[in-house]
Design an enzyme around this catalytic site. Sequence first.
Site, PDB file in Angstrom:
ATOM      1  N   CYS A  28       3.655   8.439   1.405  1.00 57.82           N
ATOM      2  CA  CYS A  28       4.282   7.231   2.275  1.00 57.82           C
ATOM      3  C   CYS A  28       4.605   5.988   1.425  1.00 57.82           C
ATOM      4  CB  CYS A  28       3.197   7.180   3.562  1.00 57.82           C
ATOM      5  SG  CYS A  28       3.775   5.864   4.473  1.00 57.82           S
ATOM      6  N   CYS A  52       0.830  -1.966  15.609  1.00 53.29           N
ATOM      7  CA  CYS A  52       1.162  -1.710  14.125  1.00 53.29           C
ATOM      8  C   CYS A  52       0.297  -2.855  13.056  1.00 53.29           C
ATOM      9  CB  CYS A  52       2.404  -1.488  13.662  1.00 53.29           C
ATOM     10  SG  CYS A  52       2.473  -1.291  11.951  1.00 53.29           S
ATOM     11  N   CYS A  86       5.306  -5.142  15.626  1.00 53.49           N
ATOM     12  CA  CYS A  86       5.115  -4.125  16.671  1.00 53.49           C
ATOM     13  C   CYS A  86       3.773  -4.047  17.071  1.00 53.49           C
ATOM     14  CB  CYS A  86       5.439  -2.624  16.048  1.00 53.49           C
ATOM     15  SG  CYS A  86       7.394  -2.220  15.821  1.00 53.49           S
ATOM     16  N   CYS A 113      -1.166   6.326   9.814  1.00 49.92           N
ATOM     17  CA  CYS A 113       0.026   5.661  10.499  1.00 49.92           C
ATOM     18  C   CYS A 113      -0.493   4.285  11.191  1.00 49.92           C
ATOM     19  CB  CYS A 113       0.496   6.492  11.360  1.00 49.92           C
ATOM     20  SG  CYS A 113       1.273   7.904  10.517  1.00 49.92           S
ATOM     21  N   CYS A 145       6.051  -7.549   7.117  1.00 51.99           N
ATOM     22  CA  CYS A 145       7.270  -6.963   8.176  1.00 51.99           C
ATOM     23  C   CYS A 145       7.743  -8.183   9.032  1.00 51.99           C
ATOM     24  CB  CYS A 145       6.673  -5.595   8.859  1.00 51.99           C
ATOM     25  SG  CYS A 145       7.820  -4.760   9.708  1.00 51.99           S
ATOM     26  N   GLU A 190       0.883  -1.231   0.026  1.00 49.42           N
ATOM     27  CA  GLU A 190       0.092   0.091  -0.085  1.00 49.42           C
ATOM     28  C   GLU A 190       0.770   1.216   0.100  1.00 49.42           C
ATOM     29  OE1 GLU A 190      -4.051  -1.674   2.048  1.00 49.42           O
ATOM     30  OE2 GLU A 190      -2.810  -0.482   3.402  1.00 49.42           O
TER      31      GLU A 190
END
Length: 419
Positions: free
Chosen positions: A142, A156, A153, A387, A149, A129
């Site tokens: 962004c 996230c 985290c 975010c 990933c 994305e």
Amino acid sequence: MSATLDLADPANRPAPVSARSAAGAGAGAEKPSLVGMSREELAEALGTIGIPEKQRRMRVGQLWHWLYVRGASDFSQMANISKELRTKLAEAFEIARPEIVTEQVSVDGTRKWVVRFPPRGAGRPVEVETVYIPEEGRGTLCVSSQVGCTLTCTFCHTGTQRLVRNLTAGEIVSQVLLARDRLGDFPDADTPAGAIVPNEGRLVSNVVMMGMGEPLYNFDNVATALGVMSDGDGLSVSKRRITLSTSGVVPEIVRAGEETGVMLAISLHAVNDELRDELVPINKKYPLEKLLEACRNYPGLSNARRITFEYVMLKGVNDSMEDARNLVRMLKGIPAKINLIPFNPWPGSRYECSDWDQIERFADYVNQAGYASPIRTPRGRDIFAACGQLKSESERMRKTDRERMESARILELSGNGEA
């Protein structure tokens, strides 16, 4: 009200490319892409198709101009290159844009593209994305660096998707090209009617490596891509307007400053190792003491080139005034600014956003201590573009399908039990 554009409508389609280019972009047989190559790599590539060495510098300049100034996505558009050479280039290389799976527009003008790339060893095509955030004086893109990933985290959404593969330098750069296409930010291109964009200047003026993935775990490709983006004769994004965000891959931080010269952001979110171990698990490997030492040694660090420390505001977790005091104390001596990010919820998250009045009290304290501390107003929440909310659309749908199947299985078992 947010909207998803219908890409079957010709008015909403990206700039047309030839059938050959489109096939090369998404099918099994992949040609090397010239997009994202450094000038040196581009010269070497031209050598493989017989371009004499004494001509390569001139040809590199021509291609660079067409790719990054004019926004060409097909060799046939390169009017000052001979037809014979254009044919040779098209037979050997690719420059087409990646496939746009969906394009969503938020009520606040934020745009999110789900972009599909070839498998490159992943077994099936992959998706990332890319998000565009328009503001009065700038337009920030962004950009993602990995599919998924590894860092997990806990606040996230991307961290709930396993790492599939790194993006190539070309795939990173192509997100910028695609955004400039769709926004009309190349010469002779039109901005979509009603689009919210800056009033003047480049529509994509800033780039942040804050999308899916940890950029410093894909260092070489990210560094090459940033070099292409910041080249003054091409995309020409100032290094002062490019920010690389890391969760704290300490060994690569100083190297990033030396080799890229871009601005640095640290995904911090906690003021002690115990909490940061939970929120940002890479902290177990590179604790705060080592991370802050690497920040103090970041090349070019000064009051004019401050490090941004990102701090997501989690209700009852890291938002007390004691946390604010410890944050200021911890960053003492580091030219820095603190970016406070109200937590953006996503399905399955166990956190809540801090109350707004508490966020403001926290911000006031940090500001009074001398740190520029803007509160990053949530943008694109309605399309999961804020975010911490990014995740491959296909992965999100697979999760939904798994949950639906599991619910059906439980209901079936429950029914059998009652019988």
